[in-house]
Motif scaffolding. Structure first.
Motif, mmCIF file in Angstrom:
data_model
loop_
_atom_site.group_PDB
_atom_site.id
_atom_site.type_symbol
_atom_site.label_atom_id
_atom_site.label_comp_id
_atom_site.label_asym_id
_atom_site.label_seq_id
_atom_site.Cartn_x
_atom_site.Cartn_y
_atom_site.Cartn_z
ATOM 1 N N LEU A 66 -11.308 13.241 -56.538
ATOM 2 C CA LEU A 66 -12.848 12.761 -57.294
ATOM 3 C C LEU A 66 -13.106 12.039 -58.140
ATOM 4 O O LEU A 66 -13.952 12.458 -57.679
ATOM 5 N N CYS A 67 -11.707 11.589 -58.315
ATOM 6 C CA CYS A 67 -12.186 9.532 -59.050
ATOM 7 C C CYS A 67 -12.162 9.063 -58.588
ATOM 8 O O CYS A 67 -11.939 8.069 -57.798
ATOM 9 N N ALA A 68 -13.484 7.811 -59.530
ATOM 10 C CA ALA A 68 -13.564 6.810 -58.979
ATOM 11 C C ALA A 68 -12.945 5.208 -59.508
ATOM 12 O O ALA A 68 -13.065 4.281 -59.147
ATOM 13 N N TYR A 69 -11.761 5.933 -60.576
ATOM 14 C CA TYR A 69 -10.900 5.038 -61.080
ATOM 15 C C TYR A 69 -10.176 4.108 -60.174
ATOM 16 O O TYR A 69 -9.365 4.773 -59.661
ATOM 17 N N GLN A 70 -10.520 2.630 -60.487
ATOM 18 C CA GLN A 70 -10.027 2.070 -59.751
ATOM 19 C C GLN A 70 -8.267 2.039 -59.926
ATOM 20 O O GLN A 70 -7.460 1.499 -58.910
ATOM 21 N N LYS A 71 -7.397 2.448 -61.375
ATOM 22 C CA LYS A 71 -6.711 2.118 -61.565
ATOM 23 C C LYS A 71 -5.884 3.456 -61.555
ATOM 24 O O LYS A 71 -5.071 3.280 -62.487
ATOM 25 N N LYS A 72 -5.957 4.558 -60.440
ATOM 26 C CA LYS A 72 -5.115 5.171 -61.240
ATOM 27 C C LYS A 72 -3.580 4.856 -60.549
ATOM 28 O O LYS A 72 -2.846 4.307 -60.527
ATOM 29 N N ASN A 73 -2.939 6.100 -61.876
ATOM 30 C CA ASN A 73 -1.711 6.133 -61.435
ATOM 31 C C ASN A 73 -0.822 7.388 -61.811
ATOM 32 O O ASN A 73 -0.447 8.019 -61.927
ATOM 33 N N LEU A 74 -0.400 6.879 -60.296
ATOM 34 C CA LEU A 74 -0.461 8.540 -59.348
ATOM 35 C C LEU A 74 0.905 9.177 -59.581
ATOM 36 O O LEU A 74 1.932 9.351 -58.841
ATOM 37 N N VAL A 75 2.093 7.752 -59.665
ATOM 38 C CA VAL A 75 3.834 8.001 -59.548
ATOM 39 C C VAL A 75 3.524 8.727 -60.605
ATOM 40 O O VAL A 75 3.961 8.610 -61.631
ATOM 41 N N GLU A 76 4.398 10.242 -60.541
ATOM 42 C CA GLU A 76 4.774 10.976 -61.151
ATOM 43 C C GLU A 76 6.090 10.572 -61.437
ATOM 44 O O GLU A 76 7.180 9.960 -60.931
ATOM 45 N N PRO A 77 6.154 10.795 -63.688
ATOM 46 C CA PRO A 77 7.757 9.799 -63.627
ATOM 47 C C PRO A 77 8.433 10.599 -63.570
ATOM 48 O O PRO A 77 8.633 12.269 -63.438
ATOM 49 N N LYS A 78 9.930 10.793 -63.905
ATOM 50 C CA LYS A 78 10.766 11.688 -63.854
ATOM 51 C C LYS A 78 11.005 12.868 -64.611
ATOM 52 O O LYS A 78 11.428 13.368 -65.103
ATOM 53 N N ASP A 79 9.871 12.400 -65.981
ATOM 54 C CA ASP A 79 10.133 13.316 -67.273
ATOM 55 C C ASP A 79 9.055 14.201 -67.402
ATOM 56 O O ASP A 79 8.095 14.656 -68.454
ATOM 57 N N ALA A 80 8.197 14.308 -65.625
ATOM 58 C CA ALA A 80 6.808 15.311 -65.440
ATOM 59 C C ALA A 80 6.849 16.411 -65.887
ATOM 60 O O ALA A 80 6.096 17.022 -66.723
ATOM 61 N N ALA A 81 8.290 17.012 -65.393
ATOM 62 C CA ALA A 81 8.503 18.854 -65.970
ATOM 63 C C ALA A 81 8.780 18.842 -67.590
ATOM 64 O O ALA A 81 7.553 19.885 -68.037
ATOM 65 N N VAL A 82 9.018 17.543 -68.457
ATOM 66 C CA VAL A 82 8.921 18.038 -69.792
ATOM 67 C C VAL A 82 7.412 17.730 -70.590
ATOM 68 O O VAL A 82 6.604 18.193 -71.011
ATOM 69 N N ILE A 83 7.160 16.478 -70.067
ATOM 70 C CA ILE A 83 5.083 16.329 -70.343
ATOM 71 C C ILE A 83 4.705 17.352 -70.208
ATOM 72 O O ILE A 83 3.653 18.118 -71.100
ATOM 73 N N ARG A 84 4.253 17.770 -68.465
ATOM 74 C CA ARG A 84 3.951 19.614 -68.333
ATOM 75 C C ARG A 84 4.488 20.164 -69.508
ATOM 76 O O ARG A 84 3.440 21.039 -70.038
ATOM 77 N N ALA A 85 5.136 20.817 -69.818
ATOM 78 C CA ALA A 85 5.788 21.905 -70.633
ATOM 79 C C ALA A 85 4.872 21.550 -71.912
ATOM 80 O O ALA A 85 4.442 22.368 -72.763
ATOM 81 N N ASP A 86 5.167 19.939 -72.076
ATOM 82 C CA ASP A 86 4.337 20.143 -73.844
ATOM 83 C C ASP A 86 3.143 20.138 -73.890
ATOM 84 O O ASP A 86 2.280 20.377 -74.958
ATOM 85 N N ILE A 87 2.218 19.510 -73.211
ATOM 86 C CA ILE A 87 0.570 20.116 -72.460
ATOM 87 C C ILE A 87 0.086 21.379 -73.169
ATOM 88 O O ILE A 87 -0.609 21.901 -73.422
ATOM 89 N N GLU A 88 1.156 22.729 -72.117
ATOM 90 C CA GLU A 88 1.020 23.924 -72.335
ATOM 91 C C GLU A 88 1.340 24.276 -74.113
ATOM 92 O O GLU A 88 1.165 25.481 -74.445
ATOM 93 N N ARG A 89 3.034 23.264 -74.616
ATOM 94 C CA ARG A 89 2.571 23.811 -75.663
ATOM 95 C C ARG A 89 1.982 23.175 -76.774
ATOM 96 O O ARG A 89 1.606 24.315 -77.594
#
Ligand code: SF4
Length: 237
Positions: free
Chosen positions: A200-223
């Motif tokens: 739903l986002c109009a931003y032109q420079k979206k960063n859609l490539v999931e990095p290798k440490d995505a799980a770590v980043i998600r866990a850190d957000i929850e923490r």
């Protein structure tokens, strides 16, 4: 556009269920918390608030305190001298003009020293169930990237959003966009790969490539969210 907006807010409210960090239940506490959090990390403010409210539990005690007494409870955060001055003056005005209570209208709230429209909007939404939109740096950036507004200042963004967003959904805006901006729609490289509203986002420079440490980043957000909630609970207790 209206359907897009409602859908985006619905999804984000599902992803970010907790209230705002400075929604501290009682209006006096919430007002003090939001004033102190200006240009300061919420965690730092939440850490000092239990001792602060033990010393100054209400506007009366804060109004009577000396500048040095208030400063001594705030010295771990930025601009604490100015903030101490503002909250003492704010408490004095509450006692002298508002019977010791935080007022419930935007016009009255913005008369309080240290209280601008952003602080007033948080208080109106969090404490009085009113419709308002508090615009900070996160709300400004995210709503521009989404394409909802094309504005550069908080004032213009607030005015545009108040016209655009149905009053029923206005209280959700600050709550979810502060968290989206803090954890996912970062100022530099946004984490669009983890964004619930990327379609739903109009931003032109979206960063859609999931990095290798995505799980770590998600866990850190929850923490980080968990830590914030634990700190907030200690202030509300
Ligand atoms: S898709 Fe990317 S730029 Fe758009 S709101 Fe989500 S994180 Fe921000």
């Amino acid at each position: 556009m209206e359907k897009h907006i409602q859908e985006a807010l619905r999804r984000l409210a599902k992803r970010f269920k907790n209230p705002g960090a400075m929604e501290l239940g009682e209006p006096f506490r919430t007002t003090v918390g939001v004033i102190l959090s200006a240009r300061t990390r919420d965690e730092q403010v939440l850490k000092l608030l239990p001792a602060f409210f033990k010393a100054f539990p209400n506007p009366q005690t804060l109004a009577k305190a000396t500048q040095a007494q208030v400063e001594s409870k705030l010295s771990t955060i930025g601009m604490y001298k100015q903030k101490a001055k503002n909250i003492r003056a704010m408490a004095a005005m509450l006692v002298n003009e508002f019977d010791g209570k935080v007022p419930q209208t935007m016009d009255e709230l913005v008369r309080l020293p240290g209280v601008g429209r952003k602080t007033a909007s948080v208080v109106l939404v969090a404490c009085f169930g009113a419709s308002a939109i508090a615009v900070d740096t996160h709300v400004l950036r995210v709503t521009n990237r989404l394409g909802w507004v094309k504005t550069r200042t908080p004032e213009k963004t607030e005015a545009a959003l108040l016209k655009l967003v149905d009053p029923k959904f206005q209280p959700t805006v600050n709550r979810v966009f502060v968290k989206l901006g803090r954890y996912i729609c970062l100022p530099g490289k946004p984490r669009c790969w983890d964004c619930p509203v990327k379609d739903l986002c109009a931003y032109q420079k979206k960063n859609l490539v999931e990095p290798k440490d995505a799980a770590v980043i998600r866990a850190d957000i929850e923490r980080r969210e968990r830590v914030m909630e634990e700190l907030r609970d200690k202030v509300i207790e």
